[in-house]
Design a protein around this motif. Structure first.
Motif, PDB file in Angstrom:
ATOM      1  N   LEU A 115       0.821  -1.213   0.000  1.00  0.00           N
ATOM      2  CA  LEU A 115       0.000   0.000   0.000  1.00  0.00           C
ATOM      3  C   LEU A 115       0.855   1.261   0.000  1.00  0.00           C
ATOM      4  O   LEU A 115       0.442   2.288  -0.545  1.00  0.00           O
ATOM      5  CB  LEU A 115      -0.982  -0.015   1.172  1.00  0.00           C
ATOM      6  N   TYR A 132      -8.422  -5.236  -4.491  1.00  0.00           N
ATOM      7  CA  TYR A 132      -7.972  -5.511  -3.123  1.00  0.00           C
ATOM      8  C   TYR A 132      -8.592  -4.449  -2.192  1.00  0.00           C
ATOM      9  O   TYR A 132      -8.556  -3.252  -2.512  1.00  0.00           O
ATOM     10  CB  TYR A 132      -6.443  -5.445  -3.082  1.00  0.00           C
ATOM     11  N   THR A 165      -6.676  -1.312  -1.317  1.00  0.00           N
ATOM     12  CA  THR A 165      -6.499  -0.377  -2.436  1.00  0.00           C
ATOM     13  C   THR A 165      -7.751   0.479  -2.570  1.00  0.00           C
ATOM     14  O   THR A 165      -7.669   1.708  -2.711  1.00  0.00           O
ATOM     15  CB  THR A 165      -6.226  -1.156  -3.745  1.00  0.00           C
ATOM     16  N   GLU A 182      -6.192  -4.640 -11.628  1.00  0.00           N
ATOM     17  CA  GLU A 182      -5.714  -5.786 -10.882  1.00  0.00           C
ATOM     18  C   GLU A 182      -6.157  -6.984 -11.709  1.00  0.00           C
ATOM     19  O   GLU A 182      -7.341  -7.087 -12.047  1.00  0.00           O
ATOM     20  CB  GLU A 182      -6.441  -5.804  -9.535  1.00  0.00           C
ATOM     21  N   ASN A 186      -9.139  -9.833  -7.238  1.00  0.00           N
ATOM     22  CA  ASN A 186      -9.162 -10.364  -5.883  1.00  0.00           C
ATOM     23  C   ASN A 186     -10.498 -10.004  -5.253  1.00  0.00           C
ATOM     24  O   ASN A 186     -10.781  -8.827  -5.102  1.00  0.00           O
ATOM     25  CB  ASN A 186      -7.999  -9.698  -5.127  1.00  0.00           C
ATOM     26  N   ASP A 215      -1.538  -3.876 -10.814  1.00  0.00           N
ATOM     27  CA  ASP A 215      -1.147  -4.555  -9.577  1.00  0.00           C
ATOM     28  C   ASP A 215      -0.927  -6.023  -9.936  1.00  0.00           C
ATOM     29  O   ASP A 215      -1.879  -6.750 -10.214  1.00  0.00           O
ATOM     30  CB  ASP A 215      -2.266  -4.391  -8.538  1.00  0.00           C
ATOM     31  N   THR A 267       0.395  -8.411  -8.089  1.00  0.00           N
ATOM     32  CA  THR A 267       0.623  -9.215  -6.883  1.00  0.00           C
ATOM     33  C   THR A 267       0.159 -10.663  -7.046  1.00  0.00           C
ATOM     34  O   THR A 267       0.875 -11.595  -6.672  1.00  0.00           O
ATOM     35  CB  THR A 267      -0.121  -8.577  -5.696  1.00  0.00           C
ATOM     36  N   PHE A 268      -1.044 -10.869  -7.606  1.00  0.00           N
ATOM     37  CA  PHE A 268      -1.613 -12.221  -7.683  1.00  0.00           C
ATOM     38  C   PHE A 268      -0.862 -13.109  -8.670  1.00  0.00           C
ATOM     39  O   PHE A 268      -0.705 -14.293  -8.440  1.00  0.00           O
ATOM     40  CB  PHE A 268      -3.100 -12.146  -8.080  1.00  0.00           C
ATOM     41  N   SER A 275       2.582  -6.098  -4.047  1.00  0.00           N
ATOM     42  CA  SER A 275       2.729  -6.338  -2.633  1.00  0.00           C
ATOM     43  C   SER A 275       3.701  -7.513  -2.553  1.00  0.00           C
ATOM     44  O   SER A 275       3.316  -8.663  -2.758  1.00  0.00           O
ATOM     45  CB  SER A 275       1.394  -6.706  -1.985  1.00  0.00           C
ATOM     46  N   LYS A 320       3.462 -10.959  -0.577  1.00  0.00           N
ATOM     47  CA  LYS A 320       2.780 -12.156  -1.034  1.00  0.00           C
ATOM     48  C   LYS A 320       3.775 -13.084  -1.754  1.00  0.00           C
ATOM     49  O   LYS A 320       4.682 -13.575  -1.133  1.00  0.00           O
ATOM     50  CB  LYS A 320       1.596 -11.762  -1.908  1.00  0.00           C
ATOM     51  N   VAL A 349       6.548  -7.733   5.234  1.00  0.00           N
ATOM     52  CA  VAL A 349       5.599  -6.824   4.572  1.00  0.00           C
ATOM     53  C   VAL A 349       6.437  -5.868   3.732  1.00  0.00           C
ATOM     54  O   VAL A 349       7.381  -5.247   4.254  1.00  0.00           O
ATOM     55  CB  VAL A 349       4.748  -6.053   5.610  1.00  0.00           C
ATOM     56  N   HIS A 350       6.130  -5.779   2.442  1.00  0.00           N
ATOM     57  CA  HIS A 350       7.014  -5.030   1.542  1.00  0.00           C
ATOM     58  C   HIS A 350       6.265  -4.707   0.247  1.00  0.00           C
ATOM     59  O   HIS A 350       5.382  -5.460  -0.162  1.00  0.00           O
ATOM     60  CB  HIS A 350       8.243  -5.899   1.226  1.00  0.00           C
ATOM     61  N   LEU A 367      -1.727 -14.052   1.425  1.00  0.00           N
ATOM     62  CA  LEU A 367      -1.671 -15.088   0.388  1.00  0.00           C
ATOM     63  C   LEU A 367      -0.235 -15.182  -0.103  1.00  0.00           C
ATOM     64  O   LEU A 367       0.600 -14.363   0.250  1.00  0.00           O
ATOM     65  CB  LEU A 367      -2.591 -14.695  -0.780  1.00  0.00           C
TER      66      LEU A 367
HETATM   67  C1  LIG Z   1      -1.871  -7.487  -0.065  1.00  0.00           C
HETATM   68  C2  LIG Z   1      -2.186  -6.773  -1.306  1.00  0.00           C
HETATM   69  C3  LIG Z   1      -1.911  -5.401  -1.447  1.00  0.00           C
HETATM   70  C4  LIG Z   1      -1.374  -4.557  -0.306  1.00  0.00           C
HETATM   71  O1  LIG Z   1      -0.092  -4.910   0.047  1.00  0.00           O
HETATM   72  P1  LIG Z   1       0.514  -4.784   1.532  1.00  0.00           P
HETATM   73  O2  LIG Z   1       1.883  -5.313   1.381  1.00  0.00           O
HETATM   74  O3  LIG Z   1      -0.363  -5.593   2.438  1.00  0.00           O
HETATM   75  O4  LIG Z   1       0.453  -3.326   1.888  1.00  0.00           O
HETATM   76  C5  LIG Z   1      -2.186  -4.814  -2.668  1.00  0.00           C
HETATM   77  N1  LIG Z   1      -2.705  -5.518  -3.688  1.00  0.00           N
HETATM   78  C6  LIG Z   1      -2.979  -6.825  -3.589  1.00  0.00           C
HETATM   79  C7  LIG Z   1      -3.546  -7.553  -4.767  1.00  0.00           C
HETATM   80  C8  LIG Z   1      -2.742  -7.492  -2.400  1.00  0.00           C
HETATM   81  O5  LIG Z   1      -3.041  -8.799  -2.299  1.00  0.00           O
END
Ligand SMILES: *Cc1c(COP(=O)(O)O)cnc(C)c1O
Length: 379
Positions: free
Chosen positions: A75, A98, A101, A141, A145, A170, A172-173, A192, A195, A204-205, A325
């Motif tokens: 975030l 998310y 977000t 995204e 999610n 994003d 992340t997934f 993120s 994950k 956390v990063h 996750l």
């Molecule tokens: C967890 C997550 C975030 C936020 O990340 P943090 O490291 O918890 O601040 C943003 N986008 C997605 C898709 C996430 O799963």
């Protein structure tokens, strides 16, 4: 260089002072100068840190970008991207976001005069209708999610380019193992790293990766000016996590597929959301832009009550009930009361996020044990 090699070698050099093969954790706030202004490229650790520097270079390489900029959380990375904007600017974001977000957009940045529009972008051509002269950023995204919808990044990128609007994804997934949004035309990738990149649920990063030099300079300016930087220990943990991303993701994908197929065949299970199913509404796009389908699965029960879902949620032993996750261990969660509780119920239901929806982050354990665990919990 192929991804599997890059994940291990990109961005890292043996430490020049000792030869240490692993990047040391430079736990220091400042650096001694021989004379004023005569230094080794490091002055103060908010601005530069060698452990962070190595990670930033590694991230840039594995996302096929040029610049990585790291933050204290996902975030914080999103926060930095939003600070590229000015009051009066507008953002179009995909609607199944998310929860955090959605919260930073509507509860923090809306106050500063930035306007947000949320749109179902599963049909990318619908994006045009949400853009206007004030739109400065499109935020996607994909997979989303927790509904695991797929958005066509290349199609959105073509529209963004034509209109001169920045496109942020994003990632992340999917992680860089499954998808590289910059290759598909996105301007900004956000992670993120808590994950899949970290991968062990111990840090956390967050990170932003871009190709454009000027955009990177603006983001580095925000990183230094606003100061949401990660500590060197956290950077070390993400660097270490990245080295096994490919082997972990391979197993996440295999296990994810086996669990998704098991759930789909189970008589008590309702809908199963997983983008690897041939009849998933956007499976074709997933096949086109992803190299695998990952280990994130959501499902409902035929008994679509909160109680039935709660029974499953408290009945698993290997799947731990927890937010987050992407770690090696399997997690089970209830988006409506956990990760997505910050989204109003009407908004959640519009996206298909019912009270009984269960989300799995399938880990890399032996899959037969995972299936046995779910079998017992679902009954
Ligand atoms: C967890 C997550 C975030 C936020 O990340 P943090 O490291 O918890 O601040 C943003 N986008 C997605 C898709 C996430 O799963």
């Amino acid at each position: 260089m192929k991804l599997g090699t890059k994940l291990i070698h990109a961005g890292v050099e043996p430490d020049p002072s000792t030869g240490a093969i692993m990047t040391p954790i430079f736990q220091t706030s400042t650096y001694v100068q021989a004379a004023p202004g005569d230094h080794k490229g490091y002055e103060y650790a908010r601005t530069q840190n060698p452990t962070r520097h190595a990670l930033q270079n590694a991230l840039a390489a594995i996302e096929n970008g040029k610049h990585g900029i790291c933050f204290g959380s996902g975030l914080a990375a999103t926060d930095a991207i939003m600070k590229l904007l000015s009051p009066g600017d507008e953002v179009v974001a995909s609607s199944d976001l998310y929860g955090g977000t959605f919260r930073i957009f509507t509860k923090v940045f809306a106050k500063y005069g930035i306007k947000f529009h949320f749109a179902d972008l599963q049909d990318a051509s619908g994006l045009r209708g949400h853009l206007n002269a004030a739109t400065k950023l499109i935020w996607l995204e994909t997979p989303t999610n927790p509904m695991l919808n797929i958005i066509d990044i290349a199609a959105c990128a073509a529209i963004a380019k034509e209109k001169g609007i920045l496109l942020a994804v994003d990632n992340t997934f999917a992680s860089p193992y499954l998808q590289n949004p910059l290759d598909l035309g996105a301007d900004i990738v956000v992670h993120s790293a808590t994950k899949y990149l970290g991968g062990h649920s111990d840090v956390v990063h967050g990170a932003v990766i871009v190709k454009d030099d000027e955009l990177a300079q603006q983001l580095a300016f925000i990183q230094n000016s606003c100061g949401a930087v990660p500590g060197p220990q956290d950077c070390f943990l993400v660097l270490r996590g990245i080295k096994t991303l490919h082997v972990r993701m391979q197993r996440h994908c295999e296990n994810g597929e086996a669990v998704a197929r098991f759930l789909r065949d189970h008589p008590k299970v309702g809908k199963v959301y997983w983008c690897g199913f041939e009849d998933h509404p956007n499976h074709g796009i997933a096949q086109k832009q992803m190299r695998g389908f990952g280990g994130m699965i959501s499902f409902t029960l035929k008994d679509d009550s909160m109680d039935a879902a709660l029974k499953v949620l408290s009945g698993t032993h290997l799947f731990s009930l927890a937010e987050s996750l992407g770690g090696v261990e399997s997690l089970i969660g209830h988006p409506a009361s956990m990760t997505h509780a910050s989204i109003p119920r009407e908004e959640r239901l519009k996206n298909g996020l019912t009270d009984s929806l269960i989300r799995l982050s399938v880990g890399i354990e032996d899959v037969s044990d995972l299936i046995e665990d779910l079998k017992k919990a679902i009954g």
